[in-house]
Scaffold this motif. Structure first.
Motif, PDB file in Angstrom:
ATOM      1  N   THR A  38       0.835  -1.205   0.000  1.00  0.00           N
ATOM      2  CA  THR A  38       0.000   0.000   0.000  1.00  0.00           C
ATOM      3  C   THR A  38       0.866   1.250   0.000  1.00  0.00           C
ATOM      4  OG1 THR A  38      -1.707  -1.166   1.256  1.00  0.00           O
ATOM      5  CG2 THR A  38      -1.837   1.225   1.202  1.00  0.00           C
ATOM      6  N   TYR A  70       0.424   5.726  -0.209  1.00  0.00           N
ATOM      7  CA  TYR A  70      -0.529   6.802   0.045  1.00  0.00           C
ATOM      8  C   TYR A  70      -0.180   7.989  -0.840  1.00  0.00           C
ATOM      9  CZ  TYR A  70      -1.025   3.751   4.048  1.00  0.00           C
ATOM     10  OH  TYR A  70      -1.193   2.646   4.844  1.00  0.00           O
ATOM     11  N   LYS A 101      -1.149  11.867  -2.541  1.00  0.00           N
ATOM     12  CA  LYS A 101      -1.857  13.139  -2.382  1.00  0.00           C
ATOM     13  C   LYS A 101      -2.885  13.312  -3.492  1.00  0.00           C
ATOM     14  CE  LYS A 101       1.709  15.915  -0.069  1.00  0.00           C
ATOM     15  NZ  LYS A 101       2.582  17.110  -0.191  1.00  0.00           N
ATOM     16  N   GLY A 127      -6.366   6.016  10.272  1.00  0.00           N
ATOM     17  CA  GLY A 127      -5.053   6.486  10.688  1.00  0.00           C
ATOM     18  C   GLY A 127      -4.708   5.956  12.062  1.00  0.00           C
ATOM     19  N   TYR A 138      -4.673  11.276   2.672  1.00  0.00           N
ATOM     20  CA  TYR A 138      -4.188  10.730   1.403  1.00  0.00           C
ATOM     21  C   TYR A 138      -5.157   9.667   0.873  1.00  0.00           C
ATOM     22  CZ  TYR A 138       0.365  12.802   2.587  1.00  0.00           C
ATOM     23  OH  TYR A 138       1.386  13.670   2.893  1.00  0.00           O
ATOM     24  N   ALA A 172      -5.325   5.806  -0.561  1.00  0.00           N
ATOM     25  CA  ALA A 172      -4.549   4.572  -0.469  1.00  0.00           C
ATOM     26  C   ALA A 172      -4.649   3.795  -1.782  1.00  0.00           C
ATOM     27  CB  ALA A 172      -5.050   3.715   0.686  1.00  0.00           C
ATOM     28  N   ALA A 228       3.844  10.904  -2.947  1.00  0.00           N
ATOM     29  CA  ALA A 228       3.400   9.599  -2.473  1.00  0.00           C
ATOM     30  C   ALA A 228       4.364   9.092  -1.399  1.00  0.00           C
ATOM     31  CB  ALA A 228       3.323   8.616  -3.641  1.00  0.00           C
ATOM     32  N   LEU A 239       2.549   6.795   7.138  1.00  0.00           N
ATOM     33  CA  LEU A 239       1.952   8.068   7.552  1.00  0.00           C
ATOM     34  C   LEU A 239       2.280   8.369   9.009  1.00  0.00           C
ATOM     35  CD1 LEU A 239      -1.601   7.645   5.936  1.00  0.00           C
ATOM     36  CD2 LEU A 239       0.384   8.814   4.968  1.00  0.00           C
ATOM     37  N   GLU A 257      -1.581  12.236   9.999  1.00  0.00           N
ATOM     38  CA  GLU A 257      -1.963  11.968   8.621  1.00  0.00           C
ATOM     39  C   GLU A 257      -2.878  10.745   8.567  1.00  0.00           C
ATOM     40  OE1 GLU A 257       1.991  13.529   6.204  1.00  0.00           O
ATOM     41  OE2 GLU A 257       1.974  11.492   7.047  1.00  0.00           O
ATOM     42  N   TYR A 301      -5.817   8.362   5.857  1.00  0.00           N
ATOM     43  CA  TYR A 301      -5.979   7.935   4.451  1.00  0.00           C
ATOM     44  C   TYR A 301      -7.397   7.427   4.206  1.00  0.00           C
ATOM     45  CZ  TYR A 301      -5.505   3.102   6.091  1.00  0.00           C
ATOM     46  OH  TYR A 301      -5.682   1.906   6.733  1.00  0.00           O
ATOM     47  N   LYS A 345      -9.722   4.756   1.799  1.00  0.00           N
ATOM     48  CA  LYS A 345      -9.696   3.596   0.919  1.00  0.00           C
ATOM     49  C   LYS A 345     -10.526   3.860  -0.337  1.00  0.00           C
ATOM     50  CE  LYS A 345      -9.150   0.209   4.642  1.00  0.00           C
ATOM     51  NZ  LYS A 345      -9.763  -0.973   5.320  1.00  0.00           N
TER      52      LYS A 345
END
Length: 483
Positions: free
Chosen positions: A387, A389, A391, A410, A427, A429, A448, A452, A456, A458, A460
């Motif tokens: 995985t 992450y 932007k 997170g 972000y 994922a 990327a 995190l 931060e 993320y 899905k």
């Protein structure tokens, strides 16, 4: 050279609308959207010169898929065509004038039939020959009633039909792999761009069931050739074969005694081919039509398709079965797909080591060393993917939903999207291949990352409504509306 003001003021027609050209003599200029002149020519009748696919340069223009061509033309007295054409070519120097035409040789349909027969003859046989269907009123009535229109197509009705069967058992013995057999059959009967005729398909071309995959028809030299597969339960009733010829190609044909037995035991379905009566539920089958179809067959005893062109055929270029496997695939007992997977991993490993990457990073070595040992191999997605992450450049602050709220994950827990979150940055994922990420990480690290911080989070999934974005873009770019 580009078209000048003289040409651009002439009447013109888009290439795709060339049938609208006038039926008069004239000089024509083929010009693209950048006003580059590609070709200059003359025609005693502009309409007829460009009608259909008549023009010898049309294929060259069609291959330029990213360009839009326009035909400009000037009407000229027929007696002056040669002089003016030479003047225009000398003045504008078009790109294609003076170059060779890349014309493709078109082979007669009988050549396609002969190539196909050479390929399938070791695994096929002629079942019999059927007299023209137009003479059997009952067959036509049955076909219309059961909507079996393909059987009574107008082009087939007046022709005798030669039935060819492919012995599925023989093919599977050689490949021991049904997917390989399907690919082989698809390739044999695929469309040939250099042939004046092609095998037509009844049923779904995308079907992966051999029972209804292969039923093909070819019209050649006054006959219809129909091909379908038969299984072991049918071929087990065939007592003997005789060697014969079709279009000059040697192939087996079943004897009259064997044909009589099959007519007693089988039904001929125009979708599924030849099946035993006892193996089919009569509740759902149009048995009267299928029974009549097979009973119409007569023994095939002589070469009925006369060869008119007799083109030479390079047998070395024809498809072989089973498909060729290299020495490594044979030694390892692996399918071609798995052998290619090993090669890809070896190639990736070689590149990464050559560029000095640490293969233990992100457990890339574990993925690369996980190679097939036999055909039961299953590639683990856990070993393959990781995985990262990324932007978001399009949607801005992902803490706020645009259409439907998603869950943000997170180190501080999971929260639905809202403005008051413990995460400053959010972000998206993504799952990526470990080896490829290691290879390109340095180029993507600006937007990327693989881990995190506590501040931060993320997503899905991200649900969005594009309308506000489009409106925002239009507000900033008013000219967008006029495009």
């Amino acid at each position: 050279m580009n078209a000048d003001e003289y040409i651009l003021k002439l009447p013109n027609i888009a290439l795709r609308s060339r049938e609208l050209l006038p039926e008069q003599p004239g000089i024509y200029y083929v010009v693209d959207e950048s006003n580059v002149i590609w070709y200059v020519g003359q025609a005693k009748n502009l309409h007829n010169r460009w009608l259909g696919d008549n023009h010898h340069r049309l294929d060259q223009f069609k291959r330029q898929r990213n360009r839009r061509f326009t035909i400009y033309y000037e009407l000229v007295n027929e007696s002056n065509l040669d002089i003016i054409e030479k003047q225009r070519i000398g003045h504008y120097h078009p790109q294609l004038n003076g170059t060779e035409v890349n014309s493709k040789k078109l082979h007669p349909t009988e050549t396609l039939l002969r190539k196909t027969l050479i390929t399938i003859a070791p695994y096929g046989f002629i079942l019999g020959v059927e007299p023209p269907r137009k003479d059997d009123i009952k067959l036509i009535e049955y076909s219309k009633y059961y909507r079996d229109i393909w059987r009574i197509n107008k082009s087939v009705l007046p022709l005798s039909v030669i039935h060819i069967c492919i012995n599925l058992t023989e093919l599977l013995k050689l490949s021991q792999d049904i997917s390989t057999t399907i690919r082989f059959l698809k390739k044999v009967f695929s469309k040939s761009i250099n042939s004046s005729g092609n095998w037509n398909c009844q049923g779904s071309k995308r079907s992966y069931r051999l029972s209804d995959f292969l039923l093909r028809r070819l019209l050649v030299n006054g006959f219809a050739i129909e091909v379908y597969v038969v299984r072991q339960e049918v071929t087990s009733y065939i007592q003997n074969y005789t060697m014969t010829q079709l279009a000059g190609i040697h192939i087996k044909a079943i004897s009259s005694d064997s044909l009589n037995i099959l007519q007693e035991k089988c039904l001929q379905n125009n979708i599924a081919g030849l099946y035993l009566k006892d193996n089919i539920s009569h509740q759902y089958l149009y048995t009267d039509l299928c029974h009549r179809a097979i009973n119409r067959l007569k023994p095939y005893t002589e070469d009925l398709v006369k060869v008119l062109f007799n083109e030479s055929i390079d047998k070395s270029k024809l498809l072989k079965f089973p498909p060729h496997k290299n020495e490594a695939a044979i030694n390892l007992g692996l399918s071609v797909r798995l052998l290619n997977l090993i090669k890809r991993k070896e190639y990736l490993k070689e590149i990464l080591i050559e560029q000095g990457f640490d293969l233990s990073k992100y457990q890339v070595d574990k993925y690369l060393e996980d190679i097939p040992k036999d055909n039961n191999y299953y590639e683990s997605h856990l070993n393959k993917n990781m995985t990262v992450y990324v932007k978001s450049f399009l949607y801005g602050d992902l803490r706020q939903s645009i259409y439907s709220s998603s869950m943000i994950y997170g180190k501080k827990g999971a929260f639905y999207q809202n403005a008051n979150l413990p995460y400053i940055d959010v972000y998206l994922a993504f799952h990526v291949n470990r080896a490829f990420w290691l290879l390109f990480e340095n180029y993507l690290c600006d937007f990327a990352k693989v881990s995190l911080s506590e501040t931060e989070g993320y997503l899905k999934k991200y649900y969005s409504n594009p309308t506000p974005i489009v409106r925002k873009y239009v507000d900033k770019n008013p000219c967008f509306i006029s495009i």
